[in-house]
Scaffold this motif. Structure first.
Motif, PDB file in Angstrom:
ATOM      1  N   ILE A 187      -0.895  -4.319  -0.694  1.00 50.86           N
ATOM      2  CA  ILE A 187      -0.003  -3.265  -1.198  1.00 50.86           C
ATOM      3  C   ILE A 187       0.393  -2.316  -0.067  1.00 50.86           C
ATOM      4  O   ILE A 187       1.549  -1.923   0.060  1.00 50.86           O
ATOM      5  N   LEU A 247       4.196  -1.624   1.084  1.00 57.33           N
ATOM      6  CA  LEU A 247       4.800  -0.290   1.052  1.00 57.33           C
ATOM      7  C   LEU A 247       5.006   0.301   2.450  1.00 57.33           C
ATOM      8  O   LEU A 247       5.782   1.237   2.622  1.00 57.33           O
ATOM      9  N   GLU A 273       2.773   1.969   3.973  1.00 57.09           N
ATOM     10  CA  GLU A 273       1.882   3.128   4.069  1.00 57.09           C
ATOM     11  C   GLU A 273       0.910   3.107   2.889  1.00 57.09           C
ATOM     12  O   GLU A 273       1.114   2.380   1.917  1.00 57.09           O
ATOM     13  N   PRO A 333      -0.294   4.381  -0.437  1.00 55.68           N
ATOM     14  CA  PRO A 333       0.351   5.177  -1.494  1.00 55.68           C
ATOM     15  C   PRO A 333      -0.504   6.383  -1.873  1.00 55.68           C
ATOM     16  O   PRO A 333      -1.727   6.316  -1.884  1.00 55.68           O
ATOM     17  N   ILE A 365       3.290   3.404  -9.018  1.00 60.65           N
ATOM     18  CA  ILE A 365       3.764   3.106  -7.660  1.00 60.65           C
ATOM     19  C   ILE A 365       3.461   1.651  -7.315  1.00 60.65           C
ATOM     20  O   ILE A 365       4.322   0.918  -6.815  1.00 60.65           O
ATOM     21  N   VAL A 366       2.229   1.218  -7.594  1.00 60.64           N
ATOM     22  CA  VAL A 366       1.826  -0.158  -7.291  1.00 60.64           C
ATOM     23  C   VAL A 366       2.611  -1.139  -8.154  1.00 60.64           C
ATOM     24  O   VAL A 366       3.125  -2.146  -7.658  1.00 60.64           O
ATOM     25  N   GLN A 406       5.566  -0.809  -9.556  1.00 62.88           N
ATOM     26  CA  GLN A 406       6.963  -0.863  -9.133  1.00 62.88           C
ATOM     27  C   GLN A 406       7.115  -1.612  -7.812  1.00 62.88           C
ATOM     28  O   GLN A 406       8.110  -2.312  -7.603  1.00 62.88           O
ATOM     29  N   ALA A 407       6.122  -1.499  -6.926  1.00 64.37           N
ATOM     30  CA  ALA A 407       6.186  -2.225  -5.652  1.00 64.37           C
ATOM     31  C   ALA A 407       6.097  -3.730  -5.891  1.00 64.37           C
ATOM     32  O   ALA A 407       6.688  -4.521  -5.150  1.00 64.37           O
TER      33      ALA A 407
END
Length: 194
Positions: A147, A151, A153, A155, A166-167, A169-170
Motif C-alpha cells: 500500500i 500510494l 507514502e 497513509p 484511503i486504503v 480507494q487506493a
C-alpha cells in the motif's frame, strides 16, 4: 474416636506412600479414562509429576500428530509458556523462544471458555500451549509495504475508518467500478483505537 482417626490417617498415608510410580524412562502415559492423564515432565533440573483431569473439553480441530509448528505473535522480549495442562493457571514446564520453529504437535486439542490449547512437544518436554501463539510456517506477504508503494507514502488519517477508506480507494478499480462497503463498524476497544 480420636484413636480411630489417627489409625485411619496412618493407613491412608501408608497407602499413598506405597503407590506405584513411573519408571525413569516413562515420560507420558495415559490411563484408561480419556479425560485423565499422568504426565512426568523432566526439564533440565526439575521433575514435575502430576495426575490431573485435564481442564476444558477435547475438540477435533487443530494440527495433526507430528505436524511441525512455529511460535507466532510473541514479542521479541517475551516467551511462550508451555504448561502441564491447558490453561494459564497451570504450572509452566518450559518456555519457547518467540522464533521457535520446531514445536511438534501431538494431535490433542482442548477448548476452555476463552481459549483453545494444543498439546505439543519441544526440546524433549511435553505440555500444552495456547493455540493463538502456534501456527504453521508458510509464506507471508507484506500488504502494508504494498500500500505504501502504491500510494508513494505512508497513509495518515484521523480515524481508523478514514484510514480504511484511503486504503480501499487506493485498491479500488475504475472498470468495473468498485463498490466500497464497510460491513462492520470499528468497535470500541479494538486495536484500531491504538
Amino acid at each position: 474416636m480420636k484413636r480411630m482417626l489417627i489409625i485411619m490417617s496412618v493407613l491412608a498415608l501408608t497407602a499413598a506412600g506405597c503407590g506405584g510410580g513411573a519408571s525413569s524412562s516413562d515420560s507420558t502415559s495415559t490411563t484408561a479414562a480419556p479425560e485423565t492423564t499422568t504426565t512426568t515432565i523432566r526439564p533440565m533440573t526439575t521433575t514435575i509429576q502430576t495426575t490431573t483431569s485435564l481442564p476444558g473439553e477435547p475438540i477435533d480441530i487443530g494440527p495433526g500428530a507430528g505436524d511441525v509448528l512455529a511460535v507466532i505473535g510473541v514479542a521479541h522480549d517475551d516467551v511462550l509458556n508451555v504448561r502441564v495442562a491447558p490453561g494459564t493457571d497451570q504450572p509452566i514446564v518450559a518456555d519457547l523462544d518467540p522464533l521457535a520453529n520446531d514445536v511438534i504437535a501431538l494431535g490433542n486439542a482442548r477448548s476452555l471458555p476463552e481459549s483453545i490449547w494444543f498439546e505439543v512437544e519441544a526440546g524433549g518436554v511435553t505440555g500444552w500451549a495456547g493455540s493463538s501463539f502456534l501456527g504453521y510456517l508458510g509464506q507471508a506477504t507484506d500488504e502494508t509495504a504494498a500500500i505504501i508503494d502504491l500510494l508513494g507514502e505512508t497513509p495518515k488519517a484521523e480515524t481508523m475508518l478514514d484510514l480504511g477508506m484511503i486504503v480501499a480507494q487506493a485498491l479500488a478499480s475504475d472498470e468495473p467500478v468498485s463498490r466500497i462497503v464497510m460491513s462492520v463498524a470499528p468497535s470500541v476497544g479494538d486495536l484500531g483505537e491504538v
